[in-house]
Design a protein around this motif. Sequence first.
Motif, mmCIF file in Angstrom:
data_model
loop_
_atom_site.group_PDB
_atom_site.id
_atom_site.type_symbol
_atom_site.label_atom_id
_atom_site.label_comp_id
_atom_site.label_asym_id
_atom_site.label_seq_id
_atom_site.Cartn_x
_atom_site.Cartn_y
_atom_site.Cartn_z
ATOM 1 N N THR A 1 -6.880 -3.526 0.400
ATOM 2 C CA THR A 1 -7.420 -2.592 1.212
ATOM 3 C C THR A 1 -6.668 -2.388 2.385
ATOM 4 O O THR A 1 -6.557 -3.229 3.277
ATOM 5 C CB THR A 1 -8.789 -2.593 1.039
ATOM 6 O OG1 THR A 1 -9.583 -2.421 -0.085
ATOM 7 C CG2 THR A 1 -9.250 -1.076 1.848
ATOM 8 N N PRO B 1 0.775 -1.367 0.062
ATOM 9 C CA PRO B 1 0.035 -0.161 0.231
ATOM 10 C C PRO B 1 0.896 1.356 0.001
ATOM 11 O O PRO B 1 2.102 1.427 0.538
ATOM 12 C CB PRO B 1 -0.733 -0.160 1.331
ATOM 13 C CG PRO B 1 -0.764 -1.541 1.535
ATOM 14 C CD PRO B 1 0.637 -2.219 1.228
ATOM 15 N N THR C 1 -8.380 -7.762 -1.117
ATOM 16 C CA THR C 1 -8.748 -6.453 -1.870
ATOM 17 C C THR C 1 -7.414 -5.597 -1.981
ATOM 18 O O THR C 1 -7.325 -4.738 -2.633
ATOM 19 C CB THR C 1 -9.813 -5.757 -1.084
ATOM 20 O OG1 THR C 1 -9.467 -5.382 0.171
ATOM 21 C CG2 THR C 1 -11.330 -6.693 -1.178
#
Length: 350
Positions: A288, A237, A286
């Motif tokens: 996320t 990320p 995902t």
Amino acid sequence: MGRPSRRQVLRRAAGLTGAALLGSAVLSSAGTATAAVATSKRFDLADSSTEWFREIWLQDVRILQSFSFDNTNKHLYTAQLVQAGRHLPGEARTYTGTERETNGDLCITRLDWQGYIIGRMYLKGFGHGVSIAAEPSGNSAYLWTETAAVPDGNNVGYGTKIARFKFTNGAVLTPNSHLVTTYDPVPGSDHNTVAVDPVNSRLAVRHRLSGTWKINLYDLATFRSGTFTPLATITQPSVLTGVTFQGYTTFGQYLYTLDGTAYTYDSAGNRTSDSNTYLTSVDWNTGTVVQRSLSKAGESLFYREPEGLAIQIPDTSNPAAARLHIGLGSEESLTLTDKMASFYFKDVLV
């Protein structure tokens, strides 16, 4: 729990008797993601942390790099870079700390869950030790680490492959040891490291390929057999861009990462910075970011550098009572700089 004294640790430690070993096998295969990761609860990173050990000694006096639990035998394995002046069997001379860092020479310490050293071994040319994994086997364990270190632009050695070997007290291994099985899940990548989910028997492998950081999740047994088909792949990320990455682990549906730096001090020993240690959870399915939380675990430690994450299962008959452990390195003062290790955990699942 109080920490053992240096004398107690040394008294209970066994001697280093091993020698360098030669020859190995390499497994390499490729695959693509074919399955989603089953849903699970996750650790609440905002929950307060509980102290497990505060400032215990490891085999060498450099900073803790990472750690992993053998929950079956109740052992703790830690990784450090080899300290300056350590003369290992088969070496013609001693080496500086900088030389050990460039070569990627690691010290592995095995401790019991009272914090006493019960074994050690050394790995020459393996890497920086950002993350390791323990796989219980009988009354010992196989360890997973990076290997085949190559120095980066800062002359710091990082692994380009993954290694698996049985912990052998007193041994000194090289990457081509016949006791080491080498895996190349992402050919051409560098900065390879590994973490384990001990409940779901999965391995996470972080690596860099063409400048991009990724983390793959594998079934442990399938990976061990030499088939590298990820259950999931995450591109690291963006929230972790520009920070000092200090470790990771995996548990169920979620990847957990640790980042931050040590406290800074002025010449009088007064602290000039606050904690910038963050825990982050990421959904494997995902990619996320689910939660990112500042950690003040062990905030009263002097120096205090975040170093590693791992999953502990205190009672293997109750894997739901898992703990997410944070490792911290510290020292006594600006002049007493031998590093000690502390461990704090979170255990609230939501």
